[in-house]
Design a protein around this motif. Structure first.
Motif, PDB file in Angstrom:
ATOM      1  N   CYS A 114       0.841  -1.211   0.000  1.00  0.00           N
ATOM      2  CA  CYS A 114       0.000   0.000   0.000  1.00  0.00           C
ATOM      3  C   CYS A 114       0.871   1.254   0.000  1.00  0.00           C
ATOM      4  O   CYS A 114       1.887   1.319   0.697  1.00  0.00           O
ATOM      5  N   ALA A 140      -1.053  -4.570   3.568  1.00  0.00           N
ATOM      6  CA  ALA A 140      -2.466  -4.816   3.860  1.00  0.00           C
ATOM      7  C   ALA A 140      -2.728  -6.311   3.811  1.00  0.00           C
ATOM      8  O   ALA A 140      -2.123  -7.036   3.009  1.00  0.00           O
ATOM      9  N   PHE A 198      -4.609  -3.222   7.925  1.00  0.00           N
ATOM     10  CA  PHE A 198      -3.378  -2.565   7.504  1.00  0.00           C
ATOM     11  C   PHE A 198      -2.293  -2.777   8.557  1.00  0.00           C
ATOM     12  O   PHE A 198      -2.555  -2.716   9.764  1.00  0.00           O
TER      13      PHE A 198
END
Length: 624
Positions: free
Chosen positions: A340, A365, A374
């Protein structure tokens, strides 16, 4: 942290090594004039568009002789082509610039380099001038130009020469209240638009502890390079989020990891652990506590993760390398893990403006059971499905093959981060004796554990004791129990026995009790005369403190402080006293509901903190 802020910090660090460091209030050096000209050119095959930067800056010594340091950051996607130095109007060939890799404790920060040299000013009124030519080899990396400098600027000109074959948007931010004029002209000969920004009397950058990020405060220009059309060939940079994702994901795909070795390590770490989520927690906690965090922030290394096995073997990595390692280990036990891209709270903008300046961080994630969790490997000791203030609620771009997922990190509030203390005491022979328990969660737990772990292992208990006693030897604790060595995402629990020798003062037949030992935020006053910017508090939190004191049956309370409460835009305070039979109950709660303490609320904050400090001084008076 991007190049602008880091350059200022680097300059201060270098100055402290070689020169007398300029302070925020230093008016000895003034920039008479500064000019930056950025011009777009047709490049070669590997770099179809390049940007030349011509810099000219003239300094003047206004008071007493001194030396300053000129520095410039660059990397593999930038080159410093020529520098000319003038002292008192004459070209100087005796000053020898240095080119060095940027490193901390001998760990080199990838391709980040610094170019620097001293500038001497032998007397009041002396001048020095630096002219520099620099080349930006990839338009994606020229993201923003700040107008401020480390010194006061009398006159400054920033100019962009943008040919019509280049589609660039210049976005002006924080221009209000500054003397900035903008003109736009068209040069028919070069078929280029010329954007000129003229600035006068611009105050210097002021480094203030816990201030919002520079992009919230200082005037700057976002340079949004979207596409170029050269001789019928179109080169797309960042027109949309999809363009930015495609480029970033392309870098991720270039990283070839040893998946078999990662799977072996993941199975080793989770051997004997039952349940997927428990395995995730174990891997996450292991990376947080066994991989040392460092930062690679310039050039290609700012966006391309290191190989997971390299991070694993070296035992250090940046946020991208740590995220890639978490991803690789989770995939090694058959779970769906992704990379991410995210911009922390330090950055003022999001992906509604596609630019590399939007992202300064990378996390992992986990998509599991229809939910997305997350994991930030750089946040040592924070629990699974808990989120630090700096990323909570922020927009995040999640890897999804050739597509992407645009979502937000879950928001948090003061209920996630709890520091709770409960003391059960008895007044006996003018001593307060009893027990205490502490419970910490979220960032309150993470912060305390990080402090403990920064001490050598053989001093861990001493460090914890020092924290709990605030260094007061009269607040003696014994039988200390804590689960700090074994937790992953559970609560941090601490308990011990207390013998508080100076918590009671006796005068004649009267006894004075100090009921609040912790005194959170006591004296937390903002210096309104010196503070220029808003103040960021660490995180939203609940500070909950209770004391129950059993009083001797032959004592009565003759003075009991009144209850008190206060509501602020970002916080709540409450103190209560209650007498139940021969038990005195004291409760104090502080809720930090918003971490941004605005300048317009400083006076109200200071008044409340003064009231809180005065309440801490009040004592319960007993007599027999």
């Amino acid at each position: 942290m991007r190049a602008y802020t880091r350059k200022v910090l680097l300059l201060l660090a270098l100055c402290s090594s070689f020169f007398a460091k300029a302070t925020d209030e230093d008016k000895n050096i003034i920039i008479e004039s500064k000019t930056q000209v950025f011009k777009f050119w047709k490049g070669k095959k590997d770099n179809p568009v390049v940007i030349s930067e011509e810099l000219s800056v003239k300094y003047r010594c206004s008071e007493v002789r001194t030396n300053i340091l000129f520095s410039e950051m660059y990397n593999d996607l930038e080159s410093i082509d020529e520098v000319t130095i003038y002292i008192e109007g004459k070209k100087n060939k005796l000053i020898v610039p240095k080119y060095e890799y940027y490193s901390v404790k001998d760990i080199f920060y990838s391709d980040a380099r610094v170019y620097f040299f001293p500038l001497p000013f032998e007397k009041k009124g002396a001048t020095a001038e630096v002219k520099m030519e620099k080349t930006h080899k990839d338009p994606r990396y020229l993201t923003r130009v700040f107008l401020t400098d480390e010194y006061f600027i009398e006159n400054k000109v920033i100019q962009f020469i943008v040919p019509r074959w280049m589609k660039t948007e210049l976005k002006e931010l924080n221009f209000n209240s500054h003397n900035i004029k903008k003109t736009v002209e068209y040069n028919s000969k070069d078929e280029a638009d010329i954007y000129t920004f003229t600035i006068t009397n611009l105050k210097p950058f002021k480094s203030e502890y816990a201030a919002p990020g520079a992009s919230y405060i200082y005037p700057h220009i976002l340079v949004l390079n979207k596409e170029a059309n050269l001789d019928g060939v179109n080169y797309t940079y960042f027109k949309t989020i999809a363009d930015q994702y495609k480029w970033g994901y392309g870098l991720v795909k270039q990283v070839e990891d040893d998946n078999a070795a990662l799977a072996t390590k993941a199975k080793e770490l989770t051997n004997g652990i039952n349940g997927d989520i428990n395995k995730v927690k174990t891997i996450y906690n292991w990376v947080q506590n066994n991989i040392r965090y460092i930062a690679y922030e310039d050039g290609i290394a700012a966006f391309k993760p290191a190989k997971a096995m390299d991070v694993l073997n070296k035992k250090y990595g940046d946020c991208k390398g740590m995220a890639n390692l978490i991803k690789g280990l989770l995939k090694g036990i058959g779970l769906d893990a992704r990379i991410c891209w995210i911009g922390t709270k330090h950055i003022a903008y999001d992906l509604s403006t596609p630019t590399l300046s939007v992202h300064n961080h990378m996390i992992a994630a986990l998509i599991y059971g229809g939910k997305t969790y997350f994991l930030d490997g750089t946040e040592t000791n924070i629990g699974f499905n808990e989120y630090a203030e700096r990323i909570a609620g922020r927009q995040v771009l999640v890897e999804d093959g050739e597509k992407y997922i645009l979502t937000n990190i879950p928001t948090v509030n003061y209920k996630q981060n709890i520091g709770k203390e409960k003391r059960t005491l008895e007044l006996k022979n003018n001593l307060l004796i009893g027990t205490a328990t502490h419970t910490y969660s979220g960032e309150a737990k993470s912060s305390l554990l990080s402090k403990i772990q920064s001490i050598k292992k053989d001093n861990t208990e001493k460090a914890l004791t020092r924290f709990l006693t605030s260094g007061n030897e009269d607040y003696a604790i014994a039988n200390l129990l804590s689960n700090h060595t074994s937790i992953t995402d559970s609560l941090l629990n601490i308990s011990y026995n207390i013998n508080f020798k100076n918590g009671v003062s006796a005068f004649g037949n009267e006894v004075y009790l100090e009921v609040d030992y912790r005194k959170d935020l006591d004296g937390f006053i903002i210096d309104t005369a010196k503070r220029n910017n808003d103040r960021e508090l660490d995180y939203q939190e609940t500070l909950d403190y209770e004391t129950e004191i059993t009083l001797p049956t032959n004592y009565k309370v003759t003075t009991q402080p009144t209850d008190w409460s206060a509501d602020l835009p970002n916080a709540q305070f409450s103190i209560t006293y209650k007498l139940q039979g021969n038990k005195l109950l004291y409760k104090r709660t502080i809720l930090i509901k918003n971490t941004l303490l605005k300048k317009e609320n400083f006076a109200q904050w200071n008044t409340t903190i003064n009231q809180l400090s005065n309440k801490y001084k009040e004592q319960v008076v007993l007599s027999n």
